[in-house]
Scaffold this motif. Sequence first.
Motif, PDB file in Angstrom:
ATOM      1  N   VAL A 226       0.845  -1.204   0.000  1.00 40.03           N
ATOM      2  CA  VAL A 226       0.000   0.000   0.000  1.00 40.03           C
ATOM      3  C   VAL A 226       0.879   1.252   0.000  1.00 40.03           C
ATOM      4  N   GLU A 227       0.709   2.038  -1.041  1.00 37.83           N
ATOM      5  CA  GLU A 227       1.540   3.225  -1.186  1.00 37.83           C
ATOM      6  C   GLU A 227       1.199   4.265  -0.134  1.00 37.83           C
ATOM      7  N   GLY A 228       2.221   4.925   0.388  1.00 36.76           N
ATOM      8  CA  GLY A 228       1.980   5.979   1.374  1.00 36.76           C
ATOM      9  C   GLY A 228       2.227   5.493   2.789  1.00 36.76           C
ATOM     10  N   ILE A 229       1.911   4.231   3.047  1.00 34.02           N
ATOM     11  CA  ILE A 229       2.209   3.668   4.371  1.00 34.02           C
ATOM     12  C   ILE A 229       3.695   3.329   4.410  1.00 34.02           C
ATOM     13  N   GLU A 230       4.362   3.766   5.483  1.00 35.17           N
ATOM     14  CA  GLU A 230       5.811   3.573   5.526  1.00 35.17           C
ATOM     15  C   GLU A 230       6.265   2.545   6.535  1.00 35.17           C
ATOM     16  N   ARG A 231       5.433   2.347   7.552  1.00 35.84           N
ATOM     17  CA  ARG A 231       5.824   1.372   8.571  1.00 35.84           C
ATOM     18  C   ARG A 231       4.641   0.503   8.954  1.00 35.84           C
ATOM     19  N   VAL A 256       7.773  -3.611   7.083  1.00 37.04           N
ATOM     20  CA  VAL A 256       7.505  -4.297   8.354  1.00 37.04           C
ATOM     21  C   VAL A 256       8.679  -4.056   9.298  1.00 37.04           C
ATOM     22  N   CYS A 257       8.389  -3.443  10.442  1.00 39.20           N
ATOM     23  CA  CYS A 257       9.450  -3.033  11.365  1.00 39.20           C
ATOM     24  C   CYS A 257      10.054  -4.224  12.096  1.00 39.20           C
ATOM     25  N   GLU A 258      11.323  -4.083  12.465  1.00 37.93           N
ATOM     26  CA  GLU A 258      12.048  -5.164  13.144  1.00 37.93           C
ATOM     27  C   GLU A 258      11.728  -5.098  14.626  1.00 37.93           C
ATOM     28  N   SER A 259      10.521  -5.463  14.965  1.00 44.50           N
ATOM     29  CA  SER A 259      10.101  -5.336  16.354  1.00 44.50           C
ATOM     30  C   SER A 259       9.010  -6.353  16.608  1.00 44.50           C
ATOM     31  N   ILE A 260       9.132  -7.069  17.710  1.00 50.57           N
ATOM     32  CA  ILE A 260       8.105  -8.071  17.979  1.00 50.57           C
ATOM     33  C   ILE A 260       7.822  -8.196  19.468  1.00 50.57           C
ATOM     34  N   HIS A 261       6.526  -8.275  19.774  1.00 50.93           N
ATOM     35  CA  HIS A 261       6.098  -8.546  21.144  1.00 50.93           C
ATOM     36  C   HIS A 261       5.717 -10.021  21.188  1.00 50.93           C
ATOM     37  N   LEU A 262       6.525 -10.802  21.898  1.00 46.87           N
ATOM     38  CA  LEU A 262       6.374 -12.254  21.875  1.00 46.87           C
ATOM     39  C   LEU A 262       6.283 -12.764  23.322  1.00 46.87           C
ATOM     40  N   PRO A 263       5.075 -12.637  23.909  1.00 43.95           N
ATOM     41  CA  PRO A 263       4.951 -12.913  25.347  1.00 43.95           C
ATOM     42  C   PRO A 263       5.255 -14.366  25.700  1.00 43.95           C
ATOM     43  N   GLY A 299      13.912  -5.579  17.861  1.00 43.34           N
ATOM     44  CA  GLY A 299      13.509  -5.311  19.243  1.00 43.34           C
ATOM     45  C   GLY A 299      12.562  -6.416  19.684  1.00 43.34           C
ATOM     46  N   ILE A 300      12.819  -6.987  20.850  1.00 42.74           N
ATOM     47  CA  ILE A 300      11.954  -8.079  21.320  1.00 42.74           C
ATOM     48  C   ILE A 300      11.452  -7.756  22.726  1.00 42.74           C
ATOM     49  N   THR A 301      10.139  -7.818  22.880  1.00 44.76           N
ATOM     50  CA  THR A 301       9.534  -7.568  24.193  1.00 44.76           C
ATOM     51  C   THR A 301       8.650  -8.747  24.570  1.00 44.76           C
ATOM     52  N   ARG A 403      12.815   1.977  14.305  1.00 46.22           N
ATOM     53  CA  ARG A 403      12.109   0.856  13.685  1.00 46.22           C
ATOM     54  C   ARG A 403      11.910  -0.275  14.688  1.00 46.22           C
ATOM     55  N   ASN A 404      12.884  -0.449  15.599  1.00 47.21           N
ATOM     56  CA  ASN A 404      12.696  -1.537  16.559  1.00 47.21           C
ATOM     57  C   ASN A 404      11.981  -1.076  17.829  1.00 47.21           C
ATOM     58  N   ASN A 405      11.278   0.041  17.719  1.00 44.50           N
ATOM     59  CA  ASN A 405      10.263   0.468  18.693  1.00 44.50           C
ATOM     60  C   ASN A 405      10.787   1.127  19.955  1.00 44.50           C
TER      61      ASN A 405
END
Length: 439
Positions: A226-231, A256-263, A299-301, A403-405
């Motif tokens: 989708v054009e215009g969306i950057e992250r 797609v940002c290099e960031s993940i919430h992986l509880p 980034g991993i949380t 990018r990694n939040n």
Amino acid sequence: MEQKNLAIITYGCQMNEYDSEMVAGVLQAQGGYRLIDDLEQAQVILLNTCSIREKAEQKVFSELGRLKQLKHKNPDLIIGVGGCIAQREGYRIMERSPQVDLVFGTRNIKLLPQLLAEVINKKAKIVNTEPLLEDINPTYIERKGKVKAWISIMQGCNNFCAYCVVPYTRGPQQSRPSWQIEQEVKDLAQQGFKEITLLGQNVNSYGQDLNGEIDFPDLLALLNQVEGIERIRFVTSHPKDFSERLIKAMAELPKVCESIHLPVQSGSNYIMERMNRKYRIEDYVDKVEQLRTRLPQAGITSDIIVGFPGEREEDFCQTEELIRTIEYDNIFLFKYSARPETPAASFPGQVNENIKQERFNRILSLQKSITFEKNQSLEGSVQEILVEGGSKKNPERLTGRTRNNKIVNVDGSDSLIGKKVMIKIVRAKLYSLEGQLLN
Ligand code: SAH
Ligand code: SF4
Ligand code: F3S
């Protein structure tokens, strides 16, 4: 039609934030309401509630106590309660708090204009928590910001983790058709939004209920165009469904940002099983390693619960060990709270409050030192941030995220809001970084 003043108080997770934007949107478009902040000026006050832990519920009932006073001064004030407590408790909310005029559910927000009109015109008290399952496409959404937007990609949850109320408050998993999501993202791009966060209780199982037409990595690939969306970001990922395909998508799709919430919840396989989480710690660690091999900066949380029923000192020590092994960028830490209806509430081996608090404190200080060290290691580095707006503490300054939040505060002009800029990290703090604009 004369506009009525509406105030919304939101508790709980991003899903509730998004739902509140929908409540505001629907009532502005179809109910003749105007959203305001000042409770004293409101004709209607709606609480969008959370029931994840006992404390979250207590907050809502003490707010209802304060609103009772307000209603005393202004008897025409309408008070409504929606969200996760409402879905579970229904009419019992009115028994406990007779000042409440309307109780609505997590999955019938579209009915609000009609329900409120009935409450006002017939001076009736209404409880309606019946889910509208046929059509889950959100129509009107009044978004809070102008740069970042939440988008719900699915409703509900089928996982039934032993401690959790969400499957009872949000119902079964139901994925939105991908074309609806794509359309919403295109509309957002047109309106100038730059970043989207896809929301679901378990985004990794997106599509499993859509006859295998599409899965989550495919959805990311679709939205990446989708054009215009950057992250593009997403929450939450359940480790059991976190796949190599997703890691590949994160590595290959530029937005797609290099960031993940992986509880992970706990570091003990014994507790994991009792929690009904359906993965083993070894596999979890393995997946994180795979992710870091492909995306070293990721980034991993995580979320961690201490004091789950049956948690022995040795289980707890395994959680500490896991945190040291993974070195999360940050965690959300919770003391186990027994929730009515959930299996864990009647498990043997409930842990006493003092032990929970002690374990909580131990993990908190461990994680604080890890978070701070990780932030310090970024000092001197150059990062891309998307400028979101004025900083919370000081509106004169700008705030954005890497990018990694990681949150970065920086001096600069408002004209940068919505832009991606390069900054140098000059100082690390515990929960944010201080940056300097590079030309
Ligand atoms: N769907 C998401 C999380 C939803 S709730 C997921 O599966 O990750 C957010 C977090 O609240 C959970 O990850 C868990 O750590 C915590 N939580 C849920 N129920 C809880 C309870 N009864 N007591 C303490 N923490 C709880
Ligand atoms: Fe709750 Fe588990 Fe579903 Fe998350 S995956 S919402 S913790 S039941
Ligand atoms: Fe709370 Fe419901 Fe979210 S219980 S955490 S508001 S899904």
